[in-house]
Design a protein around this motif. Structure first.
Motif, PDB file in Angstrom:
ATOM      1  N   GLU A  25     -11.688  38.594  -0.859  1.00  0.00           N
ATOM      2  CA  GLU A  25     -11.562  38.177   0.537  1.00  0.00           C
ATOM      3  C   GLU A  25     -10.887  36.815   0.628  1.00  0.00           C
ATOM      4  O   GLU A  25     -10.120  36.543   1.538  1.00  0.00           O
ATOM      5  CB  GLU A  25     -12.934  38.087   1.203  1.00  0.00           C
ATOM      6  CG  GLU A  25     -13.722  39.375   1.192  1.00  0.00           C
ATOM      7  CD  GLU A  25     -13.451  40.222   2.415  1.00  0.00           C
ATOM      8  OE1 GLU A  25     -12.893  39.679   3.379  1.00  0.00           O
ATOM      9  OE2 GLU A  25     -13.794  41.413   2.386  1.00  0.00           O
ATOM     10  N   MET A  50       0.834  -1.204   0.000  1.00  0.00           N
ATOM     11  CA  MET A  50       0.000   0.000   0.000  1.00  0.00           C
ATOM     12  C   MET A  50       0.864   1.248   0.000  1.00  0.00           C
ATOM     13  O   MET A  50       0.756   2.131  -0.837  1.00  0.00           O
ATOM     14  CB  MET A  50      -0.895  -0.041   1.256  1.00  0.00           C
ATOM     15  CG  MET A  50      -1.885   1.093   1.308  1.00  0.00           C
ATOM     16  SD  MET A  50      -3.173   0.845   0.059  1.00  0.00           S
ATOM     17  CE  MET A  50      -3.460   2.519  -0.421  1.00  0.00           C
ATOM     18  N   VAL A  81       5.020  14.853 -13.331  1.00  0.00           N
ATOM     19  CA  VAL A  81       4.094  15.538 -14.229  1.00  0.00           C
ATOM     20  C   VAL A  81       4.130  17.038 -13.961  1.00  0.00           C
ATOM     21  O   VAL A  81       4.041  17.868 -14.867  1.00  0.00           O
ATOM     22  CB  VAL A  81       2.658  14.987 -14.032  1.00  0.00           C
ATOM     23  CG1 VAL A  81       1.666  15.825 -14.824  1.00  0.00           C
ATOM     24  CG2 VAL A  81       2.596  13.539 -14.463  1.00  0.00           C
ATOM     25  N   ALA A  82       4.314  17.362 -12.674  1.00  0.00           N
ATOM     26  CA  ALA A  82       4.254  18.770 -12.283  1.00  0.00           C
ATOM     27  C   ALA A  82       5.378  19.583 -12.892  1.00  0.00           C
ATOM     28  O   ALA A  82       5.268  20.784 -13.071  1.00  0.00           O
ATOM     29  CB  ALA A  82       4.306  18.876 -10.764  1.00  0.00           C
ATOM     30  N   ILE A 124       1.459   4.348  -2.854  1.00  0.00           N
ATOM     31  CA  ILE A 124       1.225   5.788  -2.628  1.00  0.00           C
ATOM     32  C   ILE A 124       2.445   6.583  -3.054  1.00  0.00           C
ATOM     33  O   ILE A 124       2.355   7.581  -3.775  1.00  0.00           O
ATOM     34  CB  ILE A 124       0.922   6.070  -1.151  1.00  0.00           C
ATOM     35  CG1 ILE A 124      -0.376   5.388  -0.774  1.00  0.00           C
ATOM     36  CG2 ILE A 124       0.836   7.566  -0.891  1.00  0.00           C
ATOM     37  CD1 ILE A 124      -0.705   5.528   0.677  1.00  0.00           C
ATOM     38  N   GLN A 157     -16.083  40.535  -4.658  1.00  0.00           N
ATOM     39  CA  GLN A 157     -15.858  40.801  -3.231  1.00  0.00           C
ATOM     40  C   GLN A 157     -15.424  39.511  -2.525  1.00  0.00           C
ATOM     41  O   GLN A 157     -14.437  39.488  -1.787  1.00  0.00           O
ATOM     42  CB  GLN A 157     -17.178  41.293  -2.631  1.00  0.00           C
ATOM     43  CG  GLN A 157     -17.063  41.856  -1.265  1.00  0.00           C
ATOM     44  CD  GLN A 157     -16.888  43.347  -1.329  1.00  0.00           C
ATOM     45  OE1 GLN A 157     -16.619  43.903  -2.392  1.00  0.00           O
ATOM     46  NE2 GLN A 157     -17.017  44.005  -0.211  1.00  0.00           N
ATOM     47  N   LEU A 214       2.727   6.795  -6.726  1.00  0.00           N
ATOM     48  CA  LEU A 214       1.783   7.757  -7.277  1.00  0.00           C
ATOM     49  C   LEU A 214       2.309   9.184  -7.108  1.00  0.00           C
ATOM     50  O   LEU A 214       2.319   9.989  -8.041  1.00  0.00           O
ATOM     51  CB  LEU A 214       0.430   7.603  -6.559  1.00  0.00           C
ATOM     52  CG  LEU A 214      -0.738   8.359  -7.159  1.00  0.00           C
ATOM     53  CD1 LEU A 214      -1.067   7.799  -8.529  1.00  0.00           C
ATOM     54  CD2 LEU A 214      -1.946   8.262  -6.251  1.00  0.00           C
ATOM     55  N   LEU A 215       2.813   9.459  -5.892  1.00  0.00           N
ATOM     56  CA  LEU A 215       3.344  10.800  -5.617  1.00  0.00           C
ATOM     57  C   LEU A 215       4.490  11.122  -6.566  1.00  0.00           C
ATOM     58  O   LEU A 215       4.596  12.238  -7.074  1.00  0.00           O
ATOM     59  CB  LEU A 215       3.839  10.882  -4.169  1.00  0.00           C
ATOM     60  CG  LEU A 215       2.761  10.989  -3.098  1.00  0.00           C
ATOM     61  CD1 LEU A 215       3.376  10.961  -1.715  1.00  0.00           C
ATOM     62  CD2 LEU A 215       1.982  12.283  -3.291  1.00  0.00           C
ATOM     63  N   GLU A 233      -2.099  33.215 -19.898  1.00  0.00           N
ATOM     64  CA  GLU A 233      -3.529  33.512 -19.819  1.00  0.00           C
ATOM     65  C   GLU A 233      -3.792  34.633 -18.825  1.00  0.00           C
ATOM     66  O   GLU A 233      -3.202  34.671 -17.752  1.00  0.00           O
ATOM     67  CB  GLU A 233      -4.297  32.253 -19.403  1.00  0.00           C
ATOM     68  CG  GLU A 233      -4.298  31.200 -20.493  1.00  0.00           C
ATOM     69  CD  GLU A 233      -5.195  30.037 -20.158  1.00  0.00           C
ATOM     70  OE1 GLU A 233      -6.245  30.261 -19.522  1.00  0.00           O
ATOM     71  OE2 GLU A 233      -4.830  28.907 -20.524  1.00  0.00           O
ATOM     72  N   LEU A 293       3.194  11.913  -9.977  1.00  0.00           N
ATOM     73  CA  LEU A 293       2.535  13.220  -9.996  1.00  0.00           C
ATOM     74  C   LEU A 293       3.561  14.346  -9.980  1.00  0.00           C
ATOM     75  O   LEU A 293       3.423  15.335 -10.697  1.00  0.00           O
ATOM     76  CB  LEU A 293       1.590  13.349  -8.793  1.00  0.00           C
ATOM     77  CG  LEU A 293       0.410  12.401  -8.817  1.00  0.00           C
ATOM     78  CD1 LEU A 293      -0.498  12.670  -7.637  1.00  0.00           C
ATOM     79  CD2 LEU A 293      -0.368  12.555 -10.105  1.00  0.00           C
ATOM     80  N   ALA A 301       6.879  21.000 -15.529  1.00  0.00           N
ATOM     81  CA  ALA A 301       6.688  21.365 -16.927  1.00  0.00           C
ATOM     82  C   ALA A 301       6.516  22.869 -16.953  1.00  0.00           C
ATOM     83  O   ALA A 301       5.697  23.405 -16.224  1.00  0.00           O
ATOM     84  CB  ALA A 301       5.463  20.677 -17.508  1.00  0.00           C
ATOM     85  N   CYS A 302       7.333  23.533 -17.726  1.00  0.00           N
ATOM     86  CA  CYS A 302       7.281  25.000 -17.674  1.00  0.00           C
ATOM     87  C   CYS A 302       7.232  25.614 -19.063  1.00  0.00           C
ATOM     88  O   CYS A 302       7.773  25.054 -20.013  1.00  0.00           O
ATOM     89  CB  CYS A 302       8.520  25.532 -16.942  1.00  0.00           C
ATOM     90  SG  CYS A 302       8.185  25.946 -15.241  1.00  0.00           S
TER      91      CYS A 302
END
Lengths: 413, 436
Positions: free
Chosen positions: B76, B1, B15-16, B5, B72, B8-9, B27, B12, B18-19
């Motif tokens: 906040e 297990m 994947v993160a 995890i 508004q 997976l991390l 945008e 991920l 990338a620039c």
């Protein structure tokens, strides 16, 4: 003894790890991961990941907590498992309910931007400001009027439809139907019923349309809502003697109606009646129309649960229909009435959509929930807005307490 | 297990990484009140589409009916758009005071050019303690009276140049058995603003003109000052003279402002219109019935609000929107530079995608002949001249504290309409007392 202490310390440690450290670390990894990802990753990838990882979030959370608790001494495990299942619920409740509530109470003692402490000034304003007084008056009108009328109509319809030999289901679904329309939808619908157009335009509102198309002008010609005769002549309503259209939602009293013009100051009753806030009552009708079906369904179920024998027994003893209703049916459904009244009272205190869609509080038709929003977004006053929110909250408390005590009393019997 | 995890991390986090580089593909989000698929929203987006073709920066305009409450909440929550387009400058100042906005000077804006191009009066509306935060966007004209030239000609009426001429004309129309004015001020939650607009137009043309107008808006003279009282009396003359307004005094507060002019397009049995004059801002054609919209500029057009006291220079009352910026990313800066250039309005003015926007640029250097509709051209010319001559004034109630400008001023003007001229003193005293 020493063993006991060790066990207790150990279980406390497990408790801290299982209920605080582990969820925190697990939550933070998720938060940081998605924060970083959302800056760069493709939108669709992000959505897929959010669904996959997000939905397994709770699963993994419980799995981890379960595993951690299983390391605790046996005699503590049962209590810890209980806490494990209640814990997240309490945590979420405090995050989304208790914290905002306390924060709102705190803000209600501060000025418009929440910067300077001003004590009870916002509350003093809320019971002295004319617009607030009108709002509170309307709220009382709504509370008394809507709750009583809905219960009354609901009871009558439920009791009568119960007597129907055929078509009870059809009849009841017709009455229940408004409940299926959203409050905004019903309000928009009623807005058209009360709609006003300046003369000589065609009245598109139902009431004004009917009003201007009846009767005859002073010169004997017919009045009409800009309809055409067979030879193409337009029948309007602008001639003297025809009925004038009325802006129903703008009438905050009855003083524009012929009956109340040139009142004799000695006639106290008519003078009081002329101040009746017409638009508020017209808006209350929308809510009564919406909720009668709900009350009817609940009452109908309660009435059907009354044992037939008791009603029969009453009949044999010669009780009239009214007597049976008051002495047999009423005691049986009393607790149902209280439940419905509670629900209605809270709904009225929260009532917002109807006023928001129709008049938005103009012409003295405001309610507390709309006033709260206005103070924040229109007048940019956080403190006053919070104070109004707290007032609504305070009004709900006695009703909740009443229900809690009533439940307790019933349980002890 | 546990292994899975971590696996997976790891995936991920890979994947993160990338620039992108440069501004291409960046945008920028602009959030405002005009609906995304409405005429103004479509026109604004068309202008940004042209910008995207040139620079590759993708600007998306999103509009919402509940813009003000939503923005508004976003501020906040620390999640604002890149640029917000507020319907009034007061809200920009409020956001700036609370520290949400970036000063214009920090966005590589040439402040001198900005002041020259957009008039120091407009720039001043977005300033807090002398620091400019707001970018002037579009302006509209309120000092106009709508009428139908054919109906005027048929009866030999002349366009009134002064208040007295307007009253004389109204009396003449009344004597001929018709109704001179359309007047409706009902507006969900904002009933009364039409009367405050009238007050402002009258204030600009009485007393000391723009000078006393500014004193009034800034509360340097009390709200129950004789100049203000005089203005209220003149307004009451229109609202409360018997037969002047459609449906009588009772109808004023019941008539939705958007329907108020409809009687002008109706004809009674004798072929007479329901009213002849309607003072309302330049946006009102959007509310007209479809057939009437087609006659904009020909069948129905406008004349300037008449002068009242002689010796005062002509003035123009208007409103407009203003944007504020929440971050100083390079892409945002590029968009700011574009919005301050006259190019920004070309697509909007020329009606490039047939959106039908009638927005008028606040840029005094913008070529007014570019506007697609002759009516807008005429209004733009008036506005441009007024801005250059410093005789343009912004809707005063928007610049008063919200408790007055969106509160007591509206409410008391509604009460005045209902209660008649005897209520003038009470109304003005109540507004004066409510000033925070």
């Amino acid at each position: 003894m020493e063993n006991n202490l060790k066990n207790r310390l150990f279980s406390t440690g497990i408790r801290i790890i299982a209920f605080a450290l582990f969820p925190l670390i697990w939550f933070m990894t998720q938060a940081i991961l998605f924060r970083e990802l959302s800056k760069t990753a493709d939108r669709w990838l992000l959505i897929t990941l959010a669904i996959l990882v997000g939905s397994s979030f709770i699963f993994i959370l419980y799995l981890g907590m379960n595993k951690l608790i299983s390391y605790a001494p046996n005699q503590y495990q049962e209590a810890l498992f209980g806490a494990m299942f209640v814990g997240p619920a309490i945590f979420l409740l405090s995050l989304f309910l208790f914290y905002p509530a306390i924060r709102t109470i705190y803000l209600s003692f501060f000025d418009n931007r929440g910067e300077n402490f001003i004590g009870f000034e916002n509350y003093r304003w809320s019971i002295t400001d004319p617009s607030m007084l009108i709002t509170i008056r309307n709220q009382i009108f709504w509370l008394v009027g809507v709750v009583l009328l809905v219960i009354l109509f609901g009871l009558v319809v439920a009791y009568l439809s119960d007597r129907l030999k055929r078509g009870e289901a059809f009849f009841k679904s017709i009455i229940f139907m408004p409940m299926a329309i959203s409050a905004v939808g019903s309000s928009a619908m009623y807005k058209f019923i009360y709609e006003y157009r300046p003369p000589p335009l065609t009245q598109i509102g139902l009431i004004n349309g009917l009003r201007v198309s009846r009767g005859f002008a002073d010169d004997g010609s017919k009045c009409g809502n800009n309809t055409f005769t067979d030879n193409g002549e337009k029948i309007g309503y602008t001639s003297d003697g025809c009925e004038v259209p009325v802006g129903w939602l703008q009438q905050r009293d009855l003083q524009n109606f012929p009956l109340f013009e040139n009142l004799d100051p000695g006639n106290t009753f008519l003078n009081l009646l002329s101040n009746l806030p017409l638009n508020t009552i017209l808006l209350m009708i929308i809510m009564v129309w919406m909720f009668t079906g709900f009350a009817m369904v609940v009452f109908s179920a309660a009435i059907k649960a009354i044992p037939e024998e008791i009603v029969e027994a009453g009949r044999i003893d010669g009780a009239s229909e009214g007597r049976i209703f008051l002495s047999v049916v009423m005691p049986y459904i009393r607790s149902t009435i209280i439940v419905v009244a509670t629900y209605l009272t809270i709904s009225v205190l929260k009532a917002f959509d109807i006023v928001f869609v129709t008049t938005r509080g103009d012409f003295e038709s405001n309610l507390l929930a709309v006033k709260m929003l206005d103070e924040y977004f229109k007048f940019l006053n956080q403190g006053r807005s919070a104070a109004v929110a707290v007032i609504i909250f305070i009004c709900v408390i006695p009703i909740i307490l009443l229900n809690v005590f009533r439940n307790k009393a019933e349980n002890t019997i | 297990m546990r292994k899975s995890i971590f696996g997976l991390l790891l995936i991920l986090s890979m994947v993160a990484i990338a620039c992108g580089g440069g501004l291409e593909g960046e945008e920028v989000l602009m959030f405002g009140a005009p609906a995304t698929d409405g005429p103004d929203g479509k026109a604004i987006q068309a202008s940004f589409d042209a910008f995207e073709e040139e620079t590759g920066i993708i600007v998306t305009y999103v509009g919402s009916e509940n813009f003000e409450s939503e923005v508004q909440a976003q501020m906040e929550a620390g999640n604002p758009p890149d640029i917000a387009l507020w319907p009034q400058p007061g809200a920009v100042r409020d956001a700036a005071e609370r520290g949400f906005l970036i000063p214009m000077a920090d966005l590589d804006v040439d402040m001198d050019a900005y002041r020259t191009n957009f008039s120091s009066y407009l720039v001043g509306l977005g300033e807090v303690d002398g620091v400019a935060y707001g970018g002037a966007h579009a302006v509209n004209l309120k000092s106009i009276v709508w009428y139908q030239p054919a109906e005027f000609e048929k009866r030999g009426y002349a366009i009134p140049a002064t208040w007295d001429e307007m009253i004389a004309l109204a009396d003449q129309i009344l004597a001929e058995g018709m109704t001179p004015f359309c007047f409706g001020m009902y507006s969900n939650g904002a009933t009364g603003w039409l009367a405050t607009d009238w007050m402002e137009d009258i204030m600009l043309r009485t007393g000391e003109g723009t000078a006393s107008y500014d004193q009034w808006v800034n509360h340097d003279i009390p709200f129950n000052d004789p100049i203000v009282k005089n203005a209220a009396t003149l307004l009451s003359q229109i609202m409360h003279t018997d037969g002047y307004v459609v449906g009588g005094t009772d109808a004023i507060v019941s008539t939705f402002f958007g329907n108020a002019q409809d009687p002008m397009f109706e004809r009674d049995a004798n072929g007479n219109p329901g009213c002849f004059m309607h003072r309302q801002a330049s946006f009102i054609p959007g509310f007209w019935p479809e057939e009437a919209k087609e006659g904009l500029g020909t069948e129905t057009t406008s004349f300037p609000f008449p002068a009242i006291e002689s010796g005062l220079p002509p003035a123009a009352l208007g409103a407009g929107d203003m944007w504020g910026v929440f971050n100083d990313r390079d892409a945002t800066k590029a968009v700011v530079e574009y919005m301050l250039s006259p190019d920004y309005f070309t697509a909007i003015a020329t009606n490039v995608n047939d959106a039908g926007s009638t927005r008028i640029s606040a840029h005094t250097g913008f070529d007014t002949s570019l506007y697609w509709s002759p009516v807008v051209q005429a209004q733009a010319a008036v506005l441009s001249d007024a801005l250059a001559a410093n005789s343009f004034r912004f809707d005063g109630s928007d610049n008063m504290p919200p408790a007055v400008g969106a509160g007591s001023f509206w409410v008391e003007m509604t009460e005045l309409a209902v209660n008649g001229p005897s209520y003038i003193d009470t109304a003005l005293d109540n507004i004066e007392n409510s000033w925070p």
